[in-house]
Design a protein around this motif. Structure first.
Motif, PDB file in Angstrom:
ATOM      1  N   THR A 108       0.690  -0.748   0.604  1.00 44.61           N
ATOM      2  CA  THR A 108       0.553  -0.244  -0.051  1.00 44.61           C
ATOM      3  C   THR A 108       0.987   1.336  -0.184  1.00 44.61           C
ATOM      4  OG1 THR A 108      -0.165  -0.056   2.290  1.00 44.61           O
ATOM      5  CG2 THR A 108      -2.665  -0.488   1.227  1.00 44.61           C
ATOM      6  N   THR A 109       2.147   1.037   0.402  1.00 43.36           N
ATOM      7  CA  THR A 109       3.318   2.105  -0.064  1.00 43.36           C
ATOM      8  C   THR A 109       2.778   3.151  -1.328  1.00 43.36           C
ATOM      9  OG1 THR A 109       4.440   0.974   0.709  1.00 43.36           O
ATOM     10  CG2 THR A 109       5.857   2.900  -0.414  1.00 43.36           C
ATOM     11  N   THR A 110       1.871   2.936  -2.049  1.00 39.09           N
ATOM     12  CA  THR A 110       1.511   3.545  -3.125  1.00 39.09           C
ATOM     13  C   THR A 110       0.265   4.554  -3.235  1.00 39.09           C
ATOM     14  OG1 THR A 110       0.027   1.888  -4.281  1.00 39.09           O
ATOM     15  CG2 THR A 110       2.874   2.320  -4.864  1.00 39.09           C
ATOM     16  N   LEU A 111      -0.245   4.038  -2.438  1.00 35.03           N
ATOM     17  CA  LEU A 111      -1.479   5.133  -1.590  1.00 35.03           C
ATOM     18  C   LEU A 111      -1.537   6.469  -0.650  1.00 35.03           C
ATOM     19  CD1 LEU A 111      -3.947   1.954  -0.657  1.00 35.03           C
ATOM     20  CD2 LEU A 111      -3.690   3.142  -3.469  1.00 35.03           C
ATOM     21  N   GLN A 112      -1.877   7.060  -1.409  1.00 36.20           N
ATOM     22  CA  GLN A 112      -1.254   8.503  -0.488  1.00 36.20           C
ATOM     23  C   GLN A 112      -2.398   8.475   0.383  1.00 36.20           C
ATOM     24  OE1 GLN A 112      -3.261  11.902  -3.020  1.00 36.20           O
ATOM     25  NE2 GLN A 112      -3.592  10.708  -4.587  1.00 36.20           N
ATOM     26  N   GLU A 113      -3.128   7.569   0.762  1.00 38.76           N
ATOM     27  CA  GLU A 113      -3.979   7.486   2.404  1.00 38.76           C
ATOM     28  C   GLU A 113      -3.003   7.366   3.617  1.00 38.76           C
ATOM     29  OE1 GLU A 113      -6.625   7.923  -0.706  1.00 38.76           O
ATOM     30  OE2 GLU A 113      -5.182   6.543  -0.969  1.00 38.76           O
ATOM     31  N   GLU A 114      -1.410   6.513   2.861  1.00 40.85           N
ATOM     32  CA  GLU A 114      -1.055   5.871   4.093  1.00 40.85           C
ATOM     33  C   GLU A 114       0.233   6.800   4.021  1.00 40.85           C
ATOM     34  OE1 GLU A 114      -0.904   2.984   5.190  1.00 40.85           O
ATOM     35  OE2 GLU A 114      -1.982   1.106   4.111  1.00 40.85           O
ATOM     36  N   TYR A 115      -0.630   7.871   3.635  1.00 42.08           N
ATOM     37  CA  TYR A 115       1.209   8.972   3.933  1.00 42.08           C
ATOM     38  C   TYR A 115       0.230   9.813   4.784  1.00 42.08           C
ATOM     39  CZ  TYR A 115       4.166   6.956   0.825  1.00 42.08           C
ATOM     40  OH  TYR A 115       4.694   5.889   0.689  1.00 42.08           O
ATOM     41  N   GLU A 116       0.537  10.314   6.049  1.00 43.30           N
ATOM     42  CA  GLU A 116       0.467  11.479   7.571  1.00 43.30           C
ATOM     43  C   GLU A 116       0.466  13.008   6.801  1.00 43.30           C
ATOM     44  OE1 GLU A 116       0.763   7.401   9.688  1.00 43.30           O
ATOM     45  OE2 GLU A 116       2.380   8.715   7.986  1.00 43.30           O
ATOM     46  N   TYR A 117       1.947  13.226   6.720  1.00 48.65           N
ATOM     47  CA  TYR A 117       2.203  14.737   6.534  1.00 48.65           C
ATOM     48  C   TYR A 117       2.889  14.475   4.809  1.00 48.65           C
ATOM     49  CZ  TYR A 117       2.653  13.633  11.732  1.00 48.65           C
ATOM     50  OH  TYR A 117       2.324  13.761  12.734  1.00 48.65           O
ATOM     51  N   TRP A 118       2.496  15.694   4.567  1.00 52.44           N
ATOM     52  CA  TRP A 118       3.240  16.803   3.165  1.00 52.44           C
ATOM     53  C   TRP A 118       3.659  18.007   3.444  1.00 52.44           C
ATOM     54  CZ3 TRP A 118       1.164  13.527  -0.777  1.00 52.44           C
ATOM     55  CH2 TRP A 118       0.426  11.944  -0.796  1.00 52.44           C
ATOM     56  N   GLY A 119       4.423  18.351   1.726  1.00 50.91           N
ATOM     57  CA  GLY A 119       5.176  19.158   2.008  1.00 50.91           C
ATOM     58  C   GLY A 119       3.888  20.006   1.651  1.00 50.91           C
ATOM     59  N   GLN A 120       4.321  20.962   0.605  1.00 53.68           N
ATOM     60  CA  GLN A 120       4.050  21.796   0.133  1.00 53.68           C
ATOM     61  C   GLN A 120       3.975  22.044  -1.142  1.00 53.68           C
ATOM     62  OE1 GLN A 120       6.719  22.502   1.212  1.00 53.68           O
ATOM     63  NE2 GLN A 120       6.892  23.833  -0.714  1.00 53.68           N
TER      64      GLN A 120
END
Length: 128
Positions: A108-120
């Motif tokens: 699931t590493t390719t899924l955006q939902e797995e990521y909690e923090y994002w840059g701008q």
């Protein structure tokens, strides 16, 4: 508070290269996964590449495999995306993201939902 700050975007001709950087702060980055995503105008955001902070395991989207290289500098808490042989279809806003749910690359590493923090995000434009 976790902060991810991307840099290195710009305008480049087809066939050229760019290196994106993502400086991470606010939390110990030692056993999580870092990813790069991109979003072109009128399209959904898509996975580009990921790397496990511990061990340096990598995974790439088929569209960039062999042209892009993801890496990390543990001492600098920075993740890089070296982009070579750029194509006009690589034009997009590129985002760095951090996943603390996993310590290594998983299905699931390719899924955006797995990521909690994002840059701008940083803009990459490739001219033909």
């Amino acid at each position: 508070q976790v902060q991810l700050v991307e840099s290195g975007g710009g305008l480049v001709q087809a066939g050229g290269s760019l290196r994106l950087s993502c400086a991470a702060s606010g939390r110990t980055f030692s056993r999580n996964v870092m990813g790069w995503f991109r979003q072109a105008p009128g399209k959904e955001r898509e996975f580009v590449a990921a790397i496990s902070w511990y061990g340096g395991r990598t995974y790439y989207a088929d569209s960039v495999k062999g042209r892009f290289t993801i890496s990390r500098d543990i001492a600098k808490n920075t993740v890089y995306l070296q982009m070579d042989s750029l194509k006009p279809e690589d034009t997009a806003v590129y985002y760095c993201a951090a996943d603390w749910n996993h310590t290594t690359i998983v299905a699931t590493t390719t899924l955006q939902e797995e990521y909690e923090y994002w840059g701008q995000g940083t803009q990459v434009t490739v001219s033909s």
